[in-house]
Motif scaffolding. Structure first.
Motif, PDB file in Angstrom:
ATOM      1  N   GLU A 312      96.761  27.683  13.701  1.00 62.28           N
ATOM      2  CA  GLU A 312      96.492  27.024  12.213  1.00 62.28           C
ATOM      3  C   GLU A 312      97.567  27.550  11.552  1.00 62.28           C
ATOM      4  N   VAL A 313      98.144  28.668  11.742  1.00 64.77           N
ATOM      5  CA  VAL A 313      99.647  29.088  11.053  1.00 64.77           C
ATOM      6  C   VAL A 313     100.615  28.160  11.121  1.00 64.77           C
ATOM      7  N   ILE A 314     101.045  27.751  12.478  1.00 64.92           N
ATOM      8  CA  ILE A 314     101.861  26.617  12.724  1.00 64.92           C
ATOM      9  C   ILE A 314     101.514  25.234  12.064  1.00 64.92           C
ATOM     10  N   ASP A 315     100.107  25.001  12.082  1.00 66.55           N
ATOM     11  CA  ASP A 315     100.060  23.440  11.352  1.00 66.55           C
ATOM     12  C   ASP A 315     100.125  23.695   9.944  1.00 66.55           C
ATOM     13  N   ARG A 316      99.786  24.618   9.297  1.00 64.54           N
ATOM     14  CA  ARG A 316     100.049  24.681   7.765  1.00 64.54           C
ATOM     15  C   ARG A 316     101.573  24.820   7.476  1.00 64.54           C
ATOM     16  N   TYR A 317     102.261  25.392   8.402  1.00 63.72           N
ATOM     17  CA  TYR A 317     103.860  25.392   8.063  1.00 63.72           C
ATOM     18  C   TYR A 317     104.456  23.776   8.339  1.00 63.72           C
ATOM     19  N   CYS A 318     103.929  23.428   9.361  1.00 64.19           N
ATOM     20  CA  CYS A 318     104.604  21.879   9.844  1.00 64.19           C
ATOM     21  C   CYS A 318     104.016  20.856   8.692  1.00 64.19           C
ATOM     22  N   ARG A 319     102.855  20.952   8.194  1.00 65.17           N
ATOM     23  CA  ARG A 319     102.561  20.098   7.132  1.00 65.17           C
ATOM     24  C   ARG A 319     103.439  20.028   5.686  1.00 65.17           C
ATOM     25  N   VAL A 320     104.013  21.325   5.680  1.00 69.85           N
ATOM     26  CA  VAL A 320     105.061  21.475   4.655  1.00 69.85           C
ATOM     27  C   VAL A 320     106.357  20.939   5.142  1.00 69.85           C
ATOM     28  N   ARG A 321     106.889  21.185   6.353  1.00 65.15           N
ATOM     29  CA  ARG A 321     107.964  20.926   6.722  1.00 65.15           C
ATOM     30  C   ARG A 321     108.191  19.310   6.938  1.00 65.15           C
ATOM     31  N   GLU A 322     107.010  18.813   7.207  1.00 67.40           N
ATOM     32  CA  GLU A 322     107.173  17.050   7.366  1.00 67.40           C
ATOM     33  C   GLU A 322     107.473  16.628   6.049  1.00 67.40           C
ATOM     34  N   LYS A 323     107.372  17.254   5.033  1.00 66.61           N
ATOM     35  CA  LYS A 323     107.545  16.444   3.739  1.00 66.61           C
ATOM     36  C   LYS A 323     109.212  16.699   3.404  1.00 66.61           C
ATOM     37  N   VAL A 324     109.999  17.284   4.297  1.00 67.80           N
ATOM     38  CA  VAL A 324     111.444  17.329   4.072  1.00 67.80           C
ATOM     39  C   VAL A 324     111.889  16.313   5.003  1.00 67.80           C
ATOM     40  N   LYS A 325     112.517  15.402   4.251  1.00 69.40           N
ATOM     41  CA  LYS A 325     112.972  13.859   5.207  1.00 69.40           C
ATOM     42  C   LYS A 325     114.363  14.251   5.946  1.00 69.40           C
ATOM     43  N   SER A 326     115.018  15.085   5.933  1.00 67.37           N
ATOM     44  CA  SER A 326     116.283  15.646   6.925  1.00 67.37           C
ATOM     45  C   SER A 326     115.687  16.304   8.128  1.00 67.37           C
ATOM     46  N   THR A 327     116.039  15.732   9.186  1.00 65.84           N
ATOM     47  CA  THR A 327     115.603  16.552  10.477  1.00 65.84           C
ATOM     48  C   THR A 327     116.365  17.873  10.492  1.00 65.84           C
ATOM     49  N   GLY A 328     117.394  18.049   9.684  1.00 71.79           N
ATOM     50  CA  GLY A 328     118.071  19.297   9.477  1.00 71.79           C
ATOM     51  C   GLY A 328     117.109  20.492   8.518  1.00 71.79           C
ATOM     52  N   GLY A 329     116.074  20.145   8.093  1.00 70.89           N
ATOM     53  CA  GLY A 329     115.220  20.954   7.340  1.00 70.89           C
ATOM     54  C   GLY A 329     116.027  20.981   5.828  1.00 70.89           C
ATOM     55  N   TRP A 330     115.640  22.452   5.324  1.00 72.59           N
ATOM     56  CA  TRP A 330     115.831  22.768   4.233  1.00 72.59           C
ATOM     57  C   TRP A 330     117.533  22.937   4.218  1.00 72.59           C
ATOM     58  N   ASP A 331     118.237  22.838   3.066  1.00 75.48           N
ATOM     59  CA  ASP A 331     119.735  22.948   3.056  1.00 75.48           C
ATOM     60  C   ASP A 331     119.948  24.685   3.073  1.00 75.48           C
ATOM     61  N   ASP A 332     118.965  25.178   2.108  1.00 78.00           N
ATOM     62  CA  ASP A 332     118.952  26.528   2.058  1.00 78.00           C
ATOM     63  C   ASP A 332     118.575  27.306   3.177  1.00 78.00           C
ATOM     64  N   GLU A 333     119.300  28.623   3.273  1.00 74.36           N
ATOM     65  CA  GLU A 333     119.105  29.359   4.622  1.00 74.36           C
ATOM     66  C   GLU A 333     117.971  30.376   4.603  1.00 74.36           C
ATOM     67  N   THR A 334     117.381  30.283   3.202  1.00 77.24           N
ATOM     68  CA  THR A 334     116.259  31.213   2.705  1.00 77.24           C
ATOM     69  C   THR A 334     115.014  30.577   2.471  1.00 77.24           C
ATOM     70  N   PRO A 335     114.553  29.454   2.800  1.00 77.76           N
ATOM     71  CA  PRO A 335     113.588  28.934   2.213  1.00 77.76           C
ATOM     72  C   PRO A 335     112.400  29.470   2.207  1.00 77.76           C
ATOM     73  N   TYR A 336     112.230  30.644   2.880  1.00 78.12           N
ATOM     74  CA  TYR A 336     111.147  31.625   3.146  1.00 78.12           C
ATOM     75  C   TYR A 336     110.984  32.080   1.342  1.00 78.12           C
ATOM     76  N   MET A 337     111.866  32.179   0.789  1.00 78.34           N
ATOM     77  CA  MET A 337     111.532  32.708  -0.675  1.00 78.34           C
ATOM     78  C   MET A 337     110.790  31.704  -1.509  1.00 78.34           C
ATOM     79  N   GLU A 338     110.645  30.228  -1.058  1.00 79.29           N
ATOM     80  CA  GLU A 338     109.777  29.477  -1.824  1.00 79.29           C
ATOM     81  C   GLU A 338     108.580  28.922  -1.131  1.00 79.29           C
ATOM     82  N   ILE A 339     108.691  29.096   0.393  1.00 77.93           N
ATOM     83  CA  ILE A 339     107.512  28.496   0.940  1.00 77.93           C
ATOM     84  C   ILE A 339     106.866  29.704   1.763  1.00 77.93           C
ATOM     85  N   LYS A 340     105.604  29.817   1.172  1.00 73.27           N
ATOM     86  CA  LYS A 340     104.655  30.736   1.688  1.00 73.27           C
ATOM     87  C   LYS A 340     104.328  30.746   3.016  1.00 73.27           C
ATOM     88  N   GLU A 341     104.277  29.505   3.555  1.00 70.22           N
ATOM     89  CA  GLU A 341     103.853  29.196   4.872  1.00 70.22           C
ATOM     90  C   GLU A 341     105.083  29.565   5.926  1.00 70.22           C
TER      91      GLU A 341
END
Length: 541
Positions: A312-341
């Motif tokens: 369930e922890v993985i699924d919550r993160y993946c739902r947020v991550r799937e909204k990022v269109k780039s396969t490379g993910g967030w450009d920022d190397e510290t997305p943990y600052m904004e993403i609780k998941e």
């Protein structure tokens, strides 16, 4: 019965007959022998086809062979690789944008490169075609094989050879001749059919390239990289392209090293004090006091935790991550600052307890890599990217968010390599071109020098290369000095769903600023400029 035959010319491995004898459509009886170590295959009779005295109409009248639609694709891939492997080759100045196309035919690729600002010339032993290109396209073409060519050595930034190595007498000698024409730091680009293609596996001996009476050698990604290493090239990269499975063709890029041989003295130093290392790395540790995980970590430099992160922890993160269109993910190397998941997943309480027992002090999250495709980063260690005072008090963790297969370019590591001498950033920078030493991309350039050295040490010490094949919820923790890389995906469209997180010891990098505690008990470095009002976070200072 399978017959044992002569050894492989690339790696020296034993070869076995995998197809034949069988009669192919050209009414020739053939067999195919393959190296059981590197995968190089040879079509017998094993003789190189001689194009030298063929009439021009054998080429010019075959209009399918004159399809030039791939020129732009190959040029764009060459330019991308040049910017990555050796970006200085595309600059003005002492680097003259000189290109040599080996097996150039009439010189179509030379003409295309010339139109894009390169000084391009060719080599091709098909005499009438070489003469035609010189006359009609005004391309300088020497009518010889590259092995016999008079083209000057150390002259070119890039050497290309499209669908040529398959026809050669000796593929390693061919590659050595190509490398001799490159300047130090220059790049070769090789293309050839892929013997590991799904189409070949399905069609077997009926695979069309085997029916042509001109092709001799058939490469897999591994055998092509092995051949380049044997020819003296440094870092290499293989891409797959073409066909319904996007794997019909191999496109390899490899760099002519600035320095062909380095030693531990060039890049490493002895530890000054045992006490500067994490407790489990110290010579003085009492092994009898360690638990099973700690003993394994001390000996191997990694730990695999199966089915460790709750689904369930993985699924919550993946739902947020799937909204990022780039396969490379967030450009920022510290997305943990904004993403609780991310904080929920990467600061999982049981994980943080495990990290502290491995390193001997609380660990603090400081970096996330959120791409869902392989990075294709070559062999490196994390420790030499850090300030010297960190001294191994640093770990990384690879979280599998789905099944990770061999086709997706899995994370690969070398158990026990964390016990190698301490590699220093200041020494490695001596082998990085001066103009990129202050750029964020300098580690990639260092890999071009270090990779062949690491490969030689792996072979000398008979160390194993391990692929991390995983299921959803599995996690891999690795030591800061463990040698690792992102392998090339066999299927370039395959996803490798993961998040990679790095952690630094609480007392090792005070320059990172304030530290906060998440509700799992885990710590992370926090940038005050991004600090959000959140009652679930405890500010430590």
């Amino acid at each position: 019965m399978i017959a044992q035959v002569e050894t492989c010319p690339v790696c020296g491995g034993s070869r076995e007959t995998i197809y034949g004898p069988v009669t192919v459509p050209i009414n020739q009886t053939i067999t195919v022998e393959q190296c059981q170590a590197c995968g190089l295959a040879e079509r017998q009779p094993g003789t190189a086809f001689d194009f030298t005295n063929l009439p021009a109409h054998a080429y010019m009248d075959d209009w399918e062979a004159l399809d030039l639609s791939g020129l732009r694709f190959k040029y764009e891939r060459m330019s991308e690789a040049a910017r990555d492997l050796a970006p200085w080759v595309v600059k003005d100045g002492p680097w003259g944008r000189a290109l040599l196309d080996v097996g150039c035919g009439p010189g179509y690729f030379c003409m295309h490169a010339r139109a894009n600002g390169w000084r391009a010339q060719g080599v091709d032993n098909w005499r009438e075609i070489a003469a035609w290109g010189q006359k009609h396209l005004k391309v300088e073409i020497e009518p010889k094989k590259i092995e016999d060519s008079a083209t000057p050595e150390n002259e070119f930034e890039v050497v290309t050879a499209f669908d040529v190595i398959t026809f050669t007498e000796d593929p390693v000698a061919f590659l050595k001749a190509c490398r001799a024409r490159l300047k130090p730091g220059g790049m070769v680009m090789i293309s050839t059919t892929n013997f590991d293609a799904e189409g070949r596996k399905a069609e077997g001996v009926d695979w069309p390239p085997l029916g042509a009476n001109v092709r001799r050698w058939f490469f897999s990604p591994k055998s092509l990289e092995e051949a380049c290493r044997k020819a003296g090239f440094g870092a290499s990269r293989v891409l797959l392209a073409g066909g319904p499975d996007h794997d019909q063709e191999l496109i390899l890029f490899a760099q002519n090293p600035f320095k062909t041989a380095i030693s531990w003295t060039d890049i490493a130093e002895d530890e000054h004090s045992d006490n500067m290392l994490p407790p489990l790395d110290r010579k003085s540790v009492d092994v009898s006091t360690l638990n099973e995980d700690q003993r394994f970590w001390r000996e191997n430099g990694y730990l695999i935790l199966r089915n460790f992160i709750p689904e369930e922890v993985i699924d919550r993160y993946c739902r947020v991550r799937e909204k990022v269109k780039s396969t490379g993910g967030w450009d920022d190397e510290t997305p943990y600052m904004e993403i609780k998941e991310i904080r929920d997943l990467c600061l999982h309480g049981a994980l943080m307890e495990k990290l502290e027992k491995l390193i001997g002090e609380p660990m603090v999250m400081n970096l996330n890599l959120t791409g869902w495709k392989t990075t294709q980063r070559d062999w490196h260690q994390d420790d030499y990217l850090n300030p010297d005072e960190v001294r191994g008090r640093y770990v990384a963790c690879w979280f599998a968010l789905d099944t990770i297969t061999a086709d997706s370019g899995p994370f690969q590591f070398v158990p026990g390599s964390h016990q190698w001498p301490h590699i220093k950033k200041s020494k490695i920078l001596n082998f990085v071109p001066e103009e990129v030493r202050t750029q964020r991309s300098w580690p990639i350039h260092s890999e071009r020098v270090l990779t062949p050295f690491f490969e030689s040490k792996i072979a000398e010490e008979n160390l194993e290369k391990v692929d991390f094949l995983a299921e959803k919820g599995d996690a891999l923790i690795w030591h800061a000095r463990l040698l690792h890389r992102g392998t090339v995906a066999k299927n370039p469209n395959a996803m490798r769903k993961a998040i990679i997180t790095h952690y630094t010891a609480l007392g090792a990098m005070s320059a990172y600023g304030p530290v906060e505690r998440w509700n799992t008990g885990g710590l992370y470095f926090a940038d005050p400029s991004k600090r959000e009002v959140d009652p679930e976070r405890e500010v430590l200072g």
